[in-house]
Design an enzyme around this catalytic site. Structure first.
Site, PDB file in Angstrom:
ATOM      1  N   SER A   1    -101.135 -59.411 -94.665  1.00  0.00           N
ATOM      2  CA  SER A   1    -100.935 -59.525 -96.076  1.00  0.00           C
ATOM      3  C   SER A   1    -100.150 -58.446 -96.529  1.00  0.00           C
ATOM      4  CB  SER A   1    -102.323 -59.326 -96.629  1.00  0.00           C
ATOM      5  OG  SER A   1    -102.190 -59.531 -98.044  1.00  0.00           O
TER       6      SER A   1
ATOM      7  N   HIS B   1    -106.657 -67.271 -97.007  1.00  0.00           N
ATOM      8  CA  HIS B   1    -105.925 -65.803 -96.922  1.00  0.00           C
ATOM      9  C   HIS B   1    -107.314 -64.885 -96.337  1.00  0.00           C
ATOM     10  CE1 HIS B   1    -102.850 -62.723 -97.679  1.00  0.00           C
ATOM     11  NE2 HIS B   1    -104.100 -61.660 -97.712  1.00  0.00           N
TER      12      HIS B   1
ATOM     13  N   ASP C   1    -103.518 -70.478 -99.745  1.00  0.00           N
ATOM     14  CA  ASP C   1    -103.136 -69.005 -99.907  1.00  0.00           C
ATOM     15  C   ASP C   1    -101.913 -69.180-100.781  1.00  0.00           C
ATOM     16  OD1 ASP C   1    -102.316 -66.426 -99.598  1.00  0.00           O
ATOM     17  OD2 ASP C   1    -102.092 -66.525 -97.558  1.00  0.00           O
TER      18      ASP C   1
END
Length: 317
Positions: A158, A283, A253
């Site tokens: 991320s 995610h 996501d």
């Protein structure tokens, strides 16, 4: 939207029953507490490693150093600088400790995790500056750390994937130590939030478009910064010359489309790419191994790809 993994559906039902509020409704301090509280529920117990220790650099940056189980104390290991996710606002060394231990063991490498400064108290480019400091320290202290200086990689999930991608570009350009591999796990690569997946993923998941806007606004309150390639590496003029990459994306996501676009840009610019897309996942899945079997499968694959790249691939220098 593709169907969700049944185990993910069960997880989302559990989250709804707890009444947990979305991160974007919380202060950053409360969001950090909530994120930390999920660890024991979501993650498997921490594995033993050969070595784990914390080091504090002169500027206060804390690094956590892992050496994979079964590796010799003096063996010259490849090294991964791991940068944790959390939207540059939440997350720390402890939130990703289980993952870092597993990667060190699976790949047979040294992993160095960096506890970079968080927004909104420390806005762009503070997290990047700390990540660069960590990479420079690893490069300068390779001998003392018993790591192979020509076999250093960057990676993260991320927001950490964002920082890793930027360091890889900086290494190509000579403004950071050059790295030989980049592992980008559902990375943030375009802070303009212009992709179609932002329109699709708007509710019912731990990370939605609204959550990402919350993180982006804390990290880059000045919208002009969001088009800087050091914040949005997808907007760099070229990705050519960056190290080989692993890019993992998931279907549910808001970052899905930009991650896929980054993998394609890398490939189009002549970079070797291993791309893995899981259409039925969400995610953050790599930190959910206690509840989602696919999490452990993907972590094992990431470890295998890292091990092959760092032990067997051509050296960077």
């Amino acid at each position: 939207m593709p169907e969700l993994d049944p185990q993910v559906i069960h997880l989302l039902d559990m989250i709804r029953k707890t009444g947990r509020q979305p991160f974007q409704t919380m202060t950053p301090e409360a969001a950090r507490i909530a994120y930390t509280g999920n660890r024991d529920v979501m993650q498997l117990p921490a594995e033993d490693v050969a070595v784990v220790r914390d080091v504090t650099l002169p500027d206060g940056l804390v690094l956590r150093i892992y050496r994979g189980s079964g590796t010799g104390v003096d063996a010259q290991l490849p090294c991964l600088l791991f940068l944790h996710g959390g939207g540059w606002v939440i997350g720390d060394l402890d939130s990703h400790d289980v993952l870092c231990r597993r990667l060190a063991n699976l790949a047979g490498i040294c992993v160095v995790a960096a506890d970079y400064r968080l927004a909104p108290g420390h806005r762009f480019p503070a997290a990047l500056d700390d990540s660069l400091t960590a990479l420079q320290w690893i490069d300068a202290n390779a001998g003392t750390l018993s790591i192979a200086r020509d076999r250093i990689a960057v990676g993260g999930d991320s927001a950490g994937g964002n920082l890793a991608a930027v360091l890889a570009l900086m290494g190509r350009d000579g403004t950071a130590p050059r790295t030989m591999f980049q592992a980008l796990i559902y990375p943030v690569v375009d802070l303009t939030a212009a992709s179609q997946s932002y329109q699709r993923v708007t509710s019912g998941l731990p990370l939605t478009a609204a959550t990402m806007h919350y993180f982006i606004e804390h990290y880059t309150p000045d919208p002009a910064d969001r088009t800087d390639w050091r914040a949005s590496p997808l907007l760099a003029s070229s990705l050519a010359g960056t190290p080989p990459a692993l890019v993992v994306t998931v279907g549910h996501d808001p970052l899905c489309d930009e991650g896929l676009a980054y993998a394609k840009r890398l490939e189009d610019d002549g970079v070797r790419v291993t791309s893995l897309h899981l259409s039925d996942q969400i995610h953050g899945m790599l930190l959910m191994g206690k509840l989602i079997d696919a999490s452990n499968t993907v972590v094992t694959m990431v470890g295998a790809v890292l091990g092959a790249a760092l032990h067997c691939g051509p050296a960077a220098r």
